[in-house]
Design a protein around this motif. Structure first.
Motif: not given
Length: 348
Positions: A334-348
């Motif tokens: 699993a890999i998660c790509l996000s816009s900047t400024g968000l908290p770390a995603p759960v599960g990682f």
């Protein structure tokens, strides 16, 4: 004229074609490509949502958590690329509507990125309670906050293949043999070392769709989060991983273009480097088993077994396939790509 005949005619006219072009035609030709005409879920291949409902349900909980991490916007696009028969999203939303309540249900605008008219019919019927809208490409999804989910999508992005011959890199191509049949070969022109090639590499695959995918994600207004789950090495560049499947059996990739599923291993290391270089936050890649356990797989499995004691063994065994490192738990990431400024995603 079959797709195979068309490809042979194309090669006769213009010469050998790159492996990536062959994959694009075999999988995505709008008239005769595999995904347009022969969606093989459950016959040619089976995906995690079809193995156990636990997979989709945990993804639903993940979506609710990430929506809240975004500040719980009162409207956001919940997008799935390659929804198949709608199994993942049906399982996900069933639990997400419970966990997120009316506020989440009102905010989530379901959009399915699906070019196949036949699959759209299946998805529309299965997900009718959630009034899905459809888009041909990610770029056609309307602007606004977005949470994207894609399971086993990256592996069908066409890959260029390169092989070292006499110390020089050459691109792998599909041409014709002496009998006029499709055959693999090497282009005459030398190439510079492809991205990811090491001194000891003899073959390298480069999925050309990564750049466009990341560019599409970068055009989305923040907040944006995209979760991809697929198979491949975490930090090594795949060599020659092109495979074809029909009725659950591996066959020659050249045997029946448009009639068999083609797939390659995902280069998660390159995807991570590209996304970070272009300005996205990256979490993972993380083994699927660890990711699902971090979302509460054990607790959900216990609930299902308790509620369905007559089917406890089947429920446990199916869910175990998703988590066990000897099965799907390690090979899938699993890999998660996000816009900047968000908290770390759960599960990682």
């Amino acid at each position: 004229m079959t797709l195979k005949d068309r490809i042979i005619r194309l090669i006769e006219t213009g010469g050998p074609i790159p492996v990536s072009t062959y994959m694009q035609l075999a999988l995505h030709d709008s008239a005769q490509g595999y995904y347009a005409t022969r969606p093989g879920l459950g016959t040619d291949f089976i995906t995690a949502p079809e193995v156990s409902q636990v997979f989709g349900e945990l993804i639903g909980l993940w979506v609710v958590n990430e929506w809240r991490a975004m500040g719980a916007p009162d409207s956001f696009h919940l997008v799935e690329i390659g929804p198949g028969r709608g199994t993942l999203m049906a399982d996900a939303l069933r639990l997400a509507y419970v966990a997120g309540g009316r506020e989440f249900a009102d905010a989530a605008k379901l959009t399915l990125v699906e070019p196949s008219p036949e699959l759209r019919k299946v998805q529309a019927e299965r997900l009718s309670d959630y009034t899905p809208s459809f888009a041909d490409t990610l770029g056609n999804v309307p602007a606004g906050p977005m949470i994207l989910v894609a399971n086993e999508y990256l592996d069908c992005l066409p890959a260029r293949q390169f092989r070292k011959a006499d110390g020089q890199w050459r691109e792998c191509v599909v041409g014709l043999d002496a009998d006029g049949a499709l055959a693999f070969g090497l282009a005459a022109d030398e190439q510079r070392a492809p991205d990811g090639a090491a001194e000891t590499s003899e073959a390298v695959e480069v999925q050309i769709g990564f750049d466009l995918l990341i560019a599409d994600l970068l055009t989305r207004p923040a907040p944006m989060r995209a979760l991809f789950i697929d198979y491949g090495p975490a930090d090594a560049t795949p060599g020659d991983s092109l495979r074809a499947f029909s009725q659950g059996e591996q066959v020659s990739p050249l045997a029946q273009p448009g009639e068999t599923d083609l797939t390659v291993d995902v280069d998660f290391g390159r995807l991570k480097r590209l996304a970070a270089r272009m300005g996205l936050d990256v979490a993972g890649p993380t083994p699927q088993g660890m990711f699902l356990m971090g979302l509460g797989a054990q607790a959900r499995l216990n609930q299902l077994v308790e509620a369905n004691p007559d089917h406890a063994d089947a429920i446990f065994n199916n869910a175990q396939r998703l988590i066990d490192p000897k099965d799907m738990g390690s090979r899938f990431k699993a890999i998660c790509l996000s816009s900047t400024g968000l908290p770390a995603p759960v599960g990682f």
